[in-house]
Motif scaffolding. Structure first.
Motif, PDB file in Angstrom:
ATOM      1  N   GLY A  62      12.678  14.141  23.606  1.00  0.00           N
ATOM      2  CA  GLY A  62      12.412  15.329  24.419  1.00  0.00           C
ATOM      3  C   GLY A  62      12.338  16.600  23.590  1.00  0.00           C
ATOM      4  N   ALA A  63      12.830  16.573  22.353  1.00  0.00           N
ATOM      5  CA  ALA A  63      12.830  17.775  21.503  1.00  0.00           C
ATOM      6  C   ALA A  63      11.694  17.739  20.484  1.00  0.00           C
ATOM      7  N   LEU A  64      10.778  16.809  20.635  1.00  0.00           N
ATOM      8  CA  LEU A  64       9.708  16.645  19.651  1.00  0.00           C
ATOM      9  C   LEU A  64       8.741  17.809  19.603  1.00  0.00           C
ATOM     10  N   GLY A  65       8.717  18.565  20.714  1.00  0.00           N
ATOM     11  CA  GLY A  65       7.798  19.694  20.819  1.00  0.00           C
ATOM     12  C   GLY A  65       7.893  20.630  19.635  1.00  0.00           C
ATOM     13  N   ASP A  66       9.085  20.722  19.021  1.00  0.00           N
ATOM     14  CA  ASP A  66       9.293  21.669  17.918  1.00  0.00           C
ATOM     15  C   ASP A  66       8.873  21.102  16.568  1.00  0.00           C
ATOM     16  N   HIS A  67       8.542  19.831  16.539  1.00  0.00           N
ATOM     17  CA  HIS A  67       8.308  19.193  15.229  1.00  0.00           C
ATOM     18  C   HIS A  67       6.838  18.874  15.002  1.00  0.00           C
ATOM     19  N   LEU A 110       8.272   6.875  30.026  1.00  0.00           N
ATOM     20  CA  LEU A 110       6.831   7.146  30.199  1.00  0.00           C
ATOM     21  C   LEU A 110       6.534   8.632  30.032  1.00  0.00           C
ATOM     22  N   LYS A 111       7.461   9.472  30.476  1.00  0.00           N
ATOM     23  CA  LYS A 111       7.249  10.918  30.317  1.00  0.00           C
ATOM     24  C   LYS A 111       7.183  11.273  28.821  1.00  0.00           C
ATOM     25  N   TYR A 112       8.122  10.741  28.026  1.00  0.00           N
ATOM     26  CA  TYR A 112       8.136  11.077  26.594  1.00  0.00           C
ATOM     27  C   TYR A 112       6.950  10.447  25.857  1.00  0.00           C
ATOM     28  N   VAL A 113       6.596   9.219  26.246  1.00  0.00           N
ATOM     29  CA  VAL A 113       5.461   8.563  25.576  1.00  0.00           C
ATOM     30  C   VAL A 113       4.177   9.331  25.893  1.00  0.00           C
ATOM     31  N   GLU A 114       4.042   9.737  27.151  1.00  0.00           N
ATOM     32  CA  GLU A 114       2.828  10.480  27.531  1.00  0.00           C
ATOM     33  C   GLU A 114       2.736  11.790  26.743  1.00  0.00           C
ATOM     34  N   ALA A 115       3.860  12.507  26.648  1.00  0.00           N
ATOM     35  CA  ALA A 115       3.828  13.790  25.923  1.00  0.00           C
ATOM     36  C   ALA A 115       3.436  13.554  24.459  1.00  0.00           C
ATOM     37  N   ALA A 116       4.000  12.509  23.847  1.00  0.00           N
ATOM     38  CA  ALA A 116       3.668  12.224  22.442  1.00  0.00           C
ATOM     39  C   ALA A 116       2.205  11.797  22.325  1.00  0.00           C
ATOM     40  N   GLN A 117       1.761  10.966  23.251  1.00  0.00           N
ATOM     41  CA  GLN A 117       0.378  10.467  23.181  1.00  0.00           C
ATOM     42  C   GLN A 117      -0.630  11.606  23.352  1.00  0.00           C
ATOM     43  N   ARG A 118      -0.307  12.586  24.191  1.00  0.00           N
ATOM     44  CA  ARG A 118      -1.234  13.721  24.377  1.00  0.00           C
ATOM     45  C   ARG A 118      -1.382  14.489  23.070  1.00  0.00           C
ATOM     46  N   ARG A 119      -0.346  14.430  22.227  1.00  0.00           N
ATOM     47  CA  ARG A 119      -0.446  15.133  20.942  1.00  0.00           C
ATOM     48  C   ARG A 119      -1.131  14.279  19.873  1.00  0.00           C
ATOM     49  N   GLY A 151       0.818  -1.220   0.000  1.00  0.00           N
ATOM     50  CA  GLY A 151       0.000   0.000   0.000  1.00  0.00           C
ATOM     51  C   GLY A 151       0.847   1.264   0.000  1.00  0.00           C
ATOM     52  N   GLY A 152       2.171   1.119  -0.260  1.00  0.00           N
ATOM     53  CA  GLY A 152       3.042   2.292  -0.334  1.00  0.00           C
ATOM     54  C   GLY A 152       3.546   2.761   1.032  1.00  0.00           C
ATOM     55  N   ALA A 153       3.531   1.894   2.045  1.00  0.00           N
ATOM     56  CA  ALA A 153       3.991   2.289   3.391  1.00  0.00           C
ATOM     57  C   ALA A 153       5.470   2.693   3.354  1.00  0.00           C
ATOM     58  N   ARG A 154       5.772   3.866   3.932  1.00  0.00           N
ATOM     59  CA  ARG A 154       7.133   4.417   3.861  1.00  0.00           C
ATOM     60  C   ARG A 154       7.593   4.871   5.246  1.00  0.00           C
ATOM     61  N   PHE A 155       8.896   5.053   5.356  1.00  0.00           N
ATOM     62  CA  PHE A 155       9.503   5.506   6.607  1.00  0.00           C
ATOM     63  C   PHE A 155       9.966   6.952   6.473  1.00  0.00           C
ATOM     64  N   THR A 156       9.710   7.742   7.533  1.00  0.00           N
ATOM     65  CA  THR A 156      10.217   9.116   7.604  1.00  0.00           C
ATOM     66  C   THR A 156      11.002   9.251   8.899  1.00  0.00           C
ATOM     67  N   HIS A 157      12.210   9.797   8.812  1.00  0.00           N
ATOM     68  CA  HIS A 157      13.069   9.894   9.997  1.00  0.00           C
ATOM     69  C   HIS A 157      13.037  11.306  10.578  1.00  0.00           C
ATOM     70  N   LEU A 158      12.803  11.404  11.906  1.00  0.00           N
ATOM     71  CA  LEU A 158      12.992  12.674  12.616  1.00  0.00           C
ATOM     72  C   LEU A 158      14.220  12.465  13.505  1.00  0.00           C
ATOM     73  N   PRO A 159      15.385  12.921  13.088  1.00  0.00           N
ATOM     74  CA  PRO A 159      16.616  12.598  13.824  1.00  0.00           C
ATOM     75  C   PRO A 159      16.826  13.512  15.033  1.00  0.00           C
ATOM     76  N   VAL A 160      15.871  13.495  15.948  1.00  0.00           N
ATOM     77  CA  VAL A 160      15.946  14.339  17.154  1.00  0.00           C
ATOM     78  C   VAL A 160      15.632  13.456  18.366  1.00  0.00           C
ATOM     79  N   PRO A 161      16.050  13.892  19.579  1.00  0.00           N
ATOM     80  CA  PRO A 161      15.650  13.134  20.769  1.00  0.00           C
ATOM     81  C   PRO A 161      14.155  13.324  21.044  1.00  0.00           C
TER      82      PRO A 161
END
Ligand SMILES: C[S@@+](CC[C@H](N)C(=O)[O-])C[C@H]1O[C@@H](n2cnc3c(N)ncnc32)[C@H](O)[C@@H]1O
Length: 350
Positions: A261-266, A287-296, A249-259
């Motif tokens: 904890g810095a995802l807030g900017d992306h 758990l802190k990082y997963v929670e922050a990502a999950q809230r978004r 189905g055309g599934a592809r990978f995209t890399h965000l080469p950041v930690p």
């Protein structure tokens, strides 16, 4: 209740026996006293008879239930099953006690499968009610035959299937690591999907995943092969295999080469259905990082690897699981999968 026993059994990864015993001691106190232990198998004696509703509640146990004792012949096993189930239907799961780290080989499975077929035939002939071979549904009974490698004798046990338990015999999915996979984390994803019955072909096709701690890419590769597009977060290098790979189905990978904890900017993909995490950080940081990502992203499926590098972390597992439950989209479940070393998988889906 068809069965009662004063003995309990659990199977686990070789090396996790002391973690299971510590969990059981914390959960059940003086009710259960360890009886015998071999690599990958522990039994306890209970101070009072237990019925099959008893739940050991151990994350490190792969399979657990009431022990019916050691069976040295098919006739004996048929007799134990007749005593336990009478006219009730059950599944027969036969699997080896000793499981090498790389998984159970084809030769061992074929030996165990043929003896399971023979035992099933004798049970049916004896008038017992076996379900047709399929994964158990919630509430269905399972007879566990845990086979000793040298003698072929087995420890017979009984458990009742429920959604948090593994549906496959011995909690041992028959998944081989593809030689081209960038890492063993391929198995962690595949085994987590099998545990939660999400491994049917096409079940996840067309979905999007966000993966924290994706390098070098074994987990990503497993998802892409299932038609899941992946946005991966990690400062580590990804295998070159992934840049060129397109899944069904055309599934592809995209890399965000950041930690993480810095995802807030992306910006993150809007329709993230699956949030995966496999970071080698202490559980509270994961758990802190997963929670922050999950809230978004508000994913409906969460698959989180939690590394427990020492006994103190192991003893804090219930606390980590409660933190996870606070932001999980559905019931929070935890298990140690066969491919795990000092790790467990937290899972939730809405
Ligand atoms: C066990 S490896 C992950 C294996 C990977 N899931 C795979 O499928 O091959 C742990 C990864 O966590 C990453 N990691 C550690 N801290 C991180 C952070 N703060 N943010 C993102 N990744 C992190 C490491 O760079 C490392 O690649």
């Amino acid at each position: 209740m068809p069965v009662a026993s004063s003995f309990v059994f659990a199977t686990c990864n070789a090396g996790s026996e002391s973690a299971v015993k510590a969990e059981v001691a914390r959960a059940h106190g003086p009710l259960l006293t360890p009886a015998f232990m071999r690599p990958g198998l522990i039994t306890w004696k209970s101070r009072e008879p237990l019925d099959a509703a008893f739940d050991l509640g151990s994350t490190f146990a792969r399979v657990s239930g009431l022990s019916l004792g050691i069976s040295k012949s098919t006739d004996h096993l048929v007799g134990l099953a007749a005593g336990a189930f009478g006219a009730r239907s059950f599944h027969l799961h036969a699997f080896p006690r000793d499981v090498p780290e790389e998984g159970v080989g084809d030769e061992t499975w074929s030996r165990i499968d043929s003896s399971r077929d023979r035992i099933s035939a004798e049970m049916i002939q004896a008038g017992l009610h076996l379900h047709e071979p399929r994964r158990p549904g919630a509430g269905e009974w399972v007879l566990d035959a845990i086979v000793e490698p040298d003698t072929g004798h087995c420890l017979a046990g009984v458990h009742r299937h429920q959604a948090a338990r593994h549906p496959l015999a011995g909690a041992l999915p028959r998944i081989a690591l593809p030689p081209e996979s960038p890492s063993r984390a391929f198995l962690k994803i595949e085994q987590a999907l099998a545990w939660q019955n999400l491994d049917a072909e096409g079940a996840l096709a067309g979905l999007h995943a966000l993966e924290l701690g994706c390098a070098p890419g074994g987990g990503t590769y497993a998802l892409l092969r299932r038609g899941v597009s992946v946005t991966g977060v990690d400062t580590g290098a990804m295998s070159p295999l992934l840049a060129a790979f397109t899944g069904p189905g055309g599934a592809r990978f995209t890399h965000l080469p950041v930690p993480a904890g810095a995802l807030g900017d992306h910006p993150l993909p809007k329709q993230t259905a699956i949030l995966v995490s496999d970071m080698n950080l202490a559980p509270p940081a994961v758990l802190k990082y997963v929670e922050a990502a999950q809230r978004r992203v508000r994913a409906r499926i969460l698959i989180v690897t939690i590394k427990l590098n020492d006994r103190v972390m192991e003893s804090r597992l219930p606390e980590y699981l409660s933190s996870f439950a606070r932001f999980a989209p559905g019931p929070a479940r935890a298990v140690q999968l066969q491919a795990h070393r000092r790790e467990v998988c937290f899972f939730s889906r809405s």
